[in-house]
Design an enzyme around this catalytic site. Sequence first.
Site, mmCIF file in Angstrom:
data_model
loop_
_atom_site.group_PDB
_atom_site.id
_atom_site.type_symbol
_atom_site.label_atom_id
_atom_site.label_comp_id
_atom_site.label_asym_id
_atom_site.label_seq_id
_atom_site.Cartn_x
_atom_site.Cartn_y
_atom_site.Cartn_z
ATOM 1 N N ILE A 108 0.871 -1.173 0.000
ATOM 2 C CA ILE A 108 0.000 0.000 0.000
ATOM 3 C C ILE A 108 0.908 1.224 0.000
ATOM 4 C CG2 ILE A 108 -1.830 1.246 1.175
ATOM 5 C CD1 ILE A 108 -2.581 -1.568 0.078
ATOM 6 N N LYS A 109 0.617 2.150 -0.901
ATOM 7 C CA LYS A 109 1.436 3.366 -1.008
ATOM 8 C C LYS A 109 0.855 4.466 -0.129
ATOM 9 C CE LYS A 109 3.226 4.454 -5.137
ATOM 10 N NZ LYS A 109 3.246 4.740 -6.611
ATOM 11 N N ILE A 110 1.713 5.022 0.709
ATOM 12 C CA ILE A 110 1.373 6.163 1.562
ATOM 13 C C ILE A 110 2.336 7.293 1.211
ATOM 14 C CG2 ILE A 110 1.424 7.050 3.940
ATOM 15 C CD1 ILE A 110 0.498 4.328 4.900
#
Length: 379
Positions: free
Chosen positions: A139-141
């Site tokens: 998941i990209k944050i």
Amino acid sequence: MTENPLLQLQELGQSPWCDSLSRSLIAGDLGRWIRSGEITGVTSNPTIFEKAIDGSDEYDEDLRRLARAGKSASEVFDTLAVQDIRATADLLRPIYERTGRGDGYVSLEVSPKIAYDTAAQLDEARRLFKLIGRENAFIKIPGTPQGIPAFEQAIAGGLNINVTLLFSIESYEQVTRAYMSGLEKRLAAGKPIDHVASVASFFVSRVDTAVDAQLEQRIGAGETELSGLLGKAAIANAKLAYESFKKIFAGSRWQALAAKGAMLQRPLWGSTSTKNPRYSDVMYVDELIGPHTVNTMPPATVEAFRDHGKLALTLEQDLDGARHSFRRLAEVGIDLNAVTRKLQEDGVAAFAKSYDDLLEAIERKRAAVLAGTPGAAVR
């Protein structure tokens, strides 16, 4: 060594990933690259999904079905994006297993609309990771001041996270510390850390675009001595970030975590397509090759590097030159801190616009389907 530059990169310790995703790509070039081992991971972002979903008709049948099932625009996007991420994760699974979880990941980004909300990003990261249901998903944050603490908590919670939109060495170093803090919190809670993966996405070419624009304006006004600084900032920035990476992950704090099975957080070079036609189309690959790194490239750059990429361990070459470029830029009044701060803000804004545009396009198609308009899901 093999003669394929994409495979040679891996022999030098760098993973070539593809920075694009669509159903046609999965069925075509991307699927072929993954099966051949030329590409070992995939990244996506809201702009990529906007082009894939709104820029083609390949999702229209599913969009019609979801619209008739009463799904909102955001629910439609969730479903379509997650389908692609799952399909890609499954394609990459043999690489993930072969490398002992070291490679073979695909990334999906949290909504850029919440880039400045720590709690919302953490909740969204948890939701998406569970929804995808694949061990080899990231998941990209975004690495905003609010995103970094969300990242730390997500790591403590056992999620795989790709921290994106990093432009400055200072932000990069903050992310490495947050990674270790998250792992330490997880250990303190009595939980294993050997399966928690992370990369830190450090953006490259946009730095040159921004710095060169300032330099060219002044060169045009007569400061011709500045021409030697054109095209120097981005690679220098990345090389010095890699120098930080090597120091940080050689330290005692990291060694204690590694002894407990922690996985190295690799730097990932993003934004590696060349924007300036005067520069080599593989400049941001050729010049940034080194062990324990990733380079994610759009398809055109993948093809270009396979065709004429140059193989050498370049990341640690001429570090004195990189430091000299930084000093000279400061001496002539180029504020790299201001440049990188604005680039991150602009990056968040651009992704947010793509996300809004995508949802608006889905909503138009959805409304047309529900109204029974002929050809409703066709642009």
